[in-house]
Design an enzyme around this catalytic site. Structure first.
Site: not given
Length: 699
Positions: A349, A492, A345-347
């Protein structure tokens, strides 16, 4: 003493209990019947304690272990799908895969109603036994109005099987020791879990088909409620179980599938335990204290990742934690034969993307083929160098390069110092260095920012991806290797596209794929301010929409259909209006011809009909063309030739104000049924198992 703990937490599904004919009331024919115990654990959230029931199958296992007569041993019973162990003798529930406060476990039979939220709280096991004994005597002798005094000097009265009350004293007793009295508001007492309406979950399937590691983004909190990655992944797992029941019912009934296990990977605490927080504290200004601490704890994670020192800490932590969890999972599940996927998720990923781009492709295959192919590839490389030297009219130096085992790749890494050490004279040295620099320059011009731009000898097959840390401008770090090859990588709300662009990557080679992972899905909410697309970097010359993620109930959300309908209607109206104006203008500018008036009117009618038909055709053609284009578009090999970008459908309330729901859009994935269903669909598709009914618009 009765605990001052909070209420019993509800679970998603209620067990189909089979209570006796009249719970708590003695049957004259059979007399006293022992109470059926159920096991609970005490969960502390924000200082509040809640007693949570174990699932029906976990409680049965604990009761079976309790009745095995091995009291002296510290029996350990795995619960909650194997994620928690219960140490029976210590009455403790301990997390297996992550760090968490140890919870108290209790075998519960008697309950009383709490003060604050009217939920039932279990009595201690010792006092429950006293209550059960008093109840048994009352039933057997049919003598009620039994009065008991608890260890904390509170009064419990058993009036009859259906009315039992607990009197809580209004004030504490003084030093002289007053006698307990029936004062204060009476609270209801219940016997047996079936009488307190506790929602007991059925539990999880024992069979695990696939394992997914989930890596969080910036900061310790992962959603709008400031919950940890463990709590958010728990939600994701719960939604996955309900999606399996709703959309994979046939496969479940045929026992083809069990479930997917999701395990959280935490790197934030390791990063901030390096002592960097103390250093930051020294230089942080005292004003707007809370905001500055929030920034230090969250947003600075992005800057830490772009620092070579802390980037190394982060990638080491993520890789080692995933390898540790994988080994521990295999130890606890020796029969597991499924695959492993990863989600970020976010960073998180971006961290996973950088790790994956630096994995060595198919290590086990390389081991088998290495010996046989080493000589061949080496000989081929030397022959290529000979061809280059021949082209430069330097064939007499072929033996020198062959002796040094110089292939083409090694040649392009040569410096003037290296060539001098090999005994190459100045003139030939200049020729070779000029050839190398011109080839390098040509490569940079040909494809700026491509994954293989750093290597003039690269081909379009993306085989040189091990050099991507240089080519993509990644932070210089030693990227660790994973102990497995991930099946699919799910991102995500991911900023991967933005970071690649900032690093100087203008496009991604369509033939490039991640070395060890063949699947890649970039999933985002339309209002997520942190999310960026990937596909336009592969196909920059074509404008096309991301794939719309099908709604888990099998259709577009109604407000989106309405919006599309209104858009289509406005286009039709505009086209018809333009057509009518065009006809009016033509008739106005046409010269009057009285002799052929009838023909003119007829021609006008034809022109009007033609003009009306024309815009209709134009209005209808583009959607069909776009639809066909979207399905046939080639987005390269990054996801095995399949689409990469998937956009969620916003909720009706979110469509009113995009800015208002922007933050929520970035944190919505943990409870998104549509996201979970796509993850399950793609995972089970690799095993040849499909949804009960294909969702419209899905690939």
């Amino acid at each position: 003493p009765p605990p001052r703990c909070g209420s019993i937490m509800s679970a998603p599904e209620q067990q189909q209990a089979q209570p006796p004919p009249e719970p708590g009331e003695p049957d004259p024919a059979h007399g006293y019947e022992p109470v059926a115990p159920h096991w609970f654990y005490c969960k502390v959230t924000d200082g509040r304690e809640r007693w949570v029931p174990f699932s029906a199958q976990d409680s049965e296992r604990l009761e079976e272990a309790q009745g095995s007569g091995r009291d002296k041993e510290d029996l350990v019973v795995p619960t909650s799908g194997g994620r928690y162990d219960v140490h029976l003798k210590k009455r403790q529930r301990v997390a297996v895969y992550w760090e968490e406060e140890v919870s108290e476990v209790r075998r519960c039979t008697w309950f009383y109603k709490g003060d604050k939220d009217n939920k039932y709280i279990p009595y201690s096991e010792t006092f429950s036994e006293e209550l059960e004994e008093a109840y048994m005597i009352a039933v057997t002798l049919d003598e009620w109005k039994k009065k008991l005094e608890s260890p904390s000097r509170e009064i419990i009265i058993l009036h009859n099987p259906k009315l039992m009350v607990h009197y809580h004293p209004v004030a504490t007793s003084d030093d002289w020791g007053s006698t307990p009295t029936e004062q204060g508001r009476p609270r209801t007492v219940k016997r047996g879990v079936e009488n307190i309406a506790a929602e007991i979950p059925n539990g999880e399937p024992l069979q695990i088909d696939h394992l997914v590691f989930v890596v969080h983004g910036i900061g310790p909190a992962c959603d709008i409620r400031f919950r940890s990655i463990v709590q958010c992944v728990n939600d994701f797992r719960s939604v996955s179980l309900s999606m399996l029941q709703a959309h994979f019912k046939k496969a479940q009934e045929q026992q083809q599938i069990g479930r997917v296990e999701f395990l959280p990977v935490n790197w934030h605490s390791s990063l901030h335990s390096t002592g960097v927080d103390v250093d930051l504290e020294r230089i942080t200004l005292p004003s707007i204290n809370r905001l500055r601490h929030f920034i230090n704890d969250t947003i600075l994670d992005v800057f830490f990742y772009n620092s070579s020192t802390y980037c190394q800490t982060i990638v080491d932590t993520v890789a080692s934690e995933m390898n540790r969890l994988y080994q521990l999972f295999l130890q606890r599940n020796p029969l597991f034969k499924g695959g492993v996927s990863i989600a970020g998720h976010s960073l998180g990923s971006l961290i996973l993307f950088d790790l994956l781009t630096n994995q060595k492709a198919a290590p086990e295959e390389d081991e088998h083929s290495e010996e046989g192919s080493r000589a061949t590839s080496s000989n081929r490389g030397i022959e290529e160098v000979k061809e280059i030297l021949k082209k430069l009219q330097l064939s007499e130096y072929c033996d020198v390069f062959e002796k040094e085992k110089m292939d083409r790749q090694a040649l392009f890494l040569c410096t003037e110092k290296n060539l001098k050490e090999m005994g190459i004279p100045l003139g030939p040295r200049m020729k070779i260095l000029h050839y190398i620099s011109s080839k390098m320059e040509m490569q940079h011009r040909a494809e700026p920012g491509s994954p293989s731009q750093h290597n003039p000898d690269s081909t379009d097959d993306g085989a040189n991806c091990q050099y991507r840390d240089v080519g993509l401008g990644q932070v210089s770090a030693n990227y660790p290797q994973l102990n497995y090859k991930p099946t699919i990588f799910f991102a995500f709300g991911s900023p991967i596209g933005m970071f690649l662009t900032v690093r100087g990557v203008k496009r991604i080679n369509p033939n490039y794929s991640l070395p060890t992972c063949k699947g890649f899905f970039n999933i985002f909410h339309p209002f997520d301010p942190v999310a960026y697309r990937i596909e336009p970097m592969i196909v920059p010359d074509l404008e096309f929409e991301p794939m719309l993620l099908p709604h888990h109930k099998g259709r577009k959300r109604m407000h989106l259909e309405l919006k599309e309908g209104l858009t289509r209607m406005s286009v039709d109206l505009k086209n018809n209006l333009l057509g009518s104006l065009r006809v009016a203008w033509q008739s106005f500018t046409r010269a009057p011809l009285p002799a052929v008036e009838g023909a003119s009117t007829e021609a006008e009618g034809e022109a009007e009909a033609g003009a009306e038909k024309q815009p209709e055709t134009k209005a209808e053609e583009p959607p069909a063309a776009v639809k066909e284009e979207a399905s046939l578009i080639n987005v390269g090999r990054l996801n095995g030739g399949n689409r990469i970008d998937y956009v969620l459908q916003e909720k009706p309330i979110e469509s009113f104000n995009e800015y208002l729901f922007a933050l929520q859009g970035h944190l919505c994935y943990w409870e998104s049924e549509d996201t979970v269903l796509l993850v399950l669909k793609e995972i089970y598709q690799t095993q040849g198992i499909t949804l009960d009914q294909p969702l419209p618009g899905s690939q």
